[in-house]
Structure formats: structure tokens, C-alpha cells
Design a protein around this motif. Structure first.
Motif, short mmCIF file in Angstrom:
data_model
loop_
_atom_site.label_atom_id
_atom_site.label_comp_id
_atom_site.label_asym_id
_atom_site.label_seq_id
_atom_site.Cartn_x
_atom_site.Cartn_y
_atom_site.Cartn_z
N SER A 60 0.82 -1.21 0.00
CA SER A 60 0.00 0.00 0.00
C SER A 60 0.86 1.26 0.00
O SER A 60 0.52 2.25 -0.64
CB SER A 60 -0.98 0.01 1.18
OG SER A 60 -0.28 0.11 2.40
N GLU A 61 2.02 1.22 0.69
CA GLU A 61 2.92 2.37 0.68
C GLU A 61 3.53 2.57 -0.70
O GLU A 61 3.69 3.69 -1.17
CB GLU A 61 4.01 2.21 1.73
CG GLU A 61 3.50 2.34 3.14
CD GLU A 61 4.54 1.97 4.18
OE1 GLU A 61 5.41 1.13 3.89
OE2 GLU A 61 4.45 2.50 5.29
N THR A 62 3.86 1.47 -1.38
CA THR A 62 4.41 1.56 -2.73
C THR A 62 3.36 2.13 -3.68
O THR A 62 3.66 2.99 -4.50
CB THR A 62 4.88 0.17 -3.20
OG1 THR A 62 5.84 -0.32 -2.27
CG2 THR A 62 5.49 0.24 -4.58
N GLU B 262 1.05 6.58 -6.95
CA GLU B 262 -0.04 7.50 -7.28
C GLU B 262 0.43 8.95 -7.26
O GLU B 262 0.07 9.74 -8.13
CB GLU B 262 -1.22 7.32 -6.32
CG GLU B 262 -2.05 6.11 -6.62
CD GLU B 262 -3.33 6.09 -5.81
OE1 GLU B 262 -4.17 7.00 -5.98
OE2 GLU B 262 -3.48 5.16 -5.00
N ILE B 263 1.25 9.29 -6.30
CA ILE B 263 1.77 10.66 -6.21
C ILE B 263 2.71 10.94 -7.37
O ILE B 263 2.66 12.01 -7.98
CB ILE B 263 2.43 10.91 -4.84
CG1 ILE B 263 1.33 10.91 -3.78
CG2 ILE B 263 3.21 12.22 -4.84
CD1 ILE B 263 1.79 11.04 -2.38
N LYS B 264 3.54 9.98 -7.74
CA LYS B 264 4.42 10.15 -8.90
C LYS B 264 3.61 10.40 -10.16
O LYS B 264 3.96 11.25 -10.98
CB LYS B 264 5.30 8.91 -9.10
CG LYS B 264 6.45 8.81 -8.15
CD LYS B 264 7.27 7.56 -8.48
CE LYS B 264 8.41 7.37 -7.52
NZ LYS B 264 9.17 6.14 -7.83
N GLU C 183 -6.28 6.48 -4.06
CA GLU C 183 -6.91 5.22 -3.65
C GLU C 183 -6.11 4.47 -2.59
O GLU C 183 -6.67 3.93 -1.66
CB GLU C 183 -7.10 4.33 -4.88
CG GLU C 183 -8.04 4.92 -5.93
CD GLU C 183 -9.44 5.19 -5.39
OE1 GLU C 183 -9.97 4.34 -4.65
OE2 GLU C 183 -9.99 6.25 -5.71
N ALA C 184 -4.80 4.42 -2.78
CA ALA C 184 -3.95 3.66 -1.86
C ALA C 184 -3.89 4.37 -0.51
O ALA C 184 -3.85 5.59 -0.43
CB ALA C 184 -2.54 3.53 -2.43
N LYS C 185 -3.90 3.60 0.52
CA LYS C 185 -3.82 4.15 1.86
C LYS C 185 -2.49 3.77 2.49
O LYS C 185 -2.13 2.60 2.54
CB LYS C 185 -4.96 3.62 2.74
CG LYS C 185 -6.33 3.95 2.20
CD LYS C 185 -6.58 5.43 2.19
CE LYS C 185 -7.96 5.74 1.68
NZ LYS C 185 -8.01 6.64 0.58
N PRO C 186 -1.73 4.75 2.95
CA PRO C 186 -0.46 4.46 3.60
C PRO C 186 -0.69 3.92 5.01
O PRO C 186 -1.82 3.69 5.42
CB PRO C 186 0.24 5.82 3.64
CG PRO C 186 -0.89 6.78 3.67
CD PRO C 186 -2.01 6.16 2.89
#
Length: 104
Positions: A22-24, A29-31, A85-88
Motif C-alpha cells: 500500500s505504501e508503494t 499514485e503521487i508520482k 486510492e492507496a492508503k499508507p
């Protein structure tokens, strides 16, 4: 005292520094949000972005540290209030991410 030292060493040794999936995904997503700037970059520029996520999963940019005002504005415009969407990792309230914009 020896037991406390052994516990401290074992805690550090077992700590995982490998990012979770999820961190990856969060980083990816930010990239993606920062890809393809609409202006020409002549030199590599570095910045440090501090942000948080609101209840809707949107990025709220708190600060951008960079020598370039153009990059500061670009990062704020591209990231602020973008839903991801991804949750850290849970429990983390503020995130600081290094950003490097390379010459195009």
C-alpha cells in the motif's frame, strides 16, 4: 541493564524498513500526479513536500520546501485535493516526501 540492551537491539533488528504494498502504491499514485509538467525544466530541482490526507482521502499540501517558486506552485496545483486510492500506514497524520524534478 543487559536485558534492556538486548531488547533494544532486537527491536531495531526486527524492524522492517521494506515498504508495504500500500505504501508503494501510495508513492506511485503521487508520482503519476506529478508527471509531465507543462513547462521546460533545465536543471534538476529538489523539493520536500509535507502533506496530510483528509477524511475523503484527498491530499492536502501543507508546505513545499524548494528554491524554485515555479516548482512550489506546480506541486501544490498538481497534488492539492487530489483523491488517492492507496492508503499508507495507519496512524500517520503527516507525510513528508522528497520530490526530484529532472531536466526534460
Amino acid at each position: 541493564m543487559l536485558l534492556a540492551a538486548a531488547f533494544a537491539i532486537s527491536s531495531v533488528a526486527t524492524a522492517s524498513t521494506k515498504p508495504t504494498e500500500s505504501e508503494t502504491n501510495f508513492t506511485q499514485e503521487i508520482k503519476e500526479l506529478l508527471k509531465k509538467p507543462s513547462f521546460k525544466i533545465e536543471d534538476e530541482i529538489e523539493a520536500s513536500v509535507t502533506f496530510t490526507l483528509n477524511d475523503e482521502g484527498e491530499i492536502v499540501v501543507l508546505s513545499v520546501n524548494s528554491d524554485s517558486d515555479v516548482i512550489k506552485g506546480y506541486i501544490k496545483n498538481r497534488l492539492n485535493y487530489q483523491k488517492i486510492e492507496a492508503k499508507p500506514r495507519t496512524g500517520v497524520k503527516f507525510y513528508t516526501m522528497p520530490v526530484r524534478v529532472v531536466a526534460s
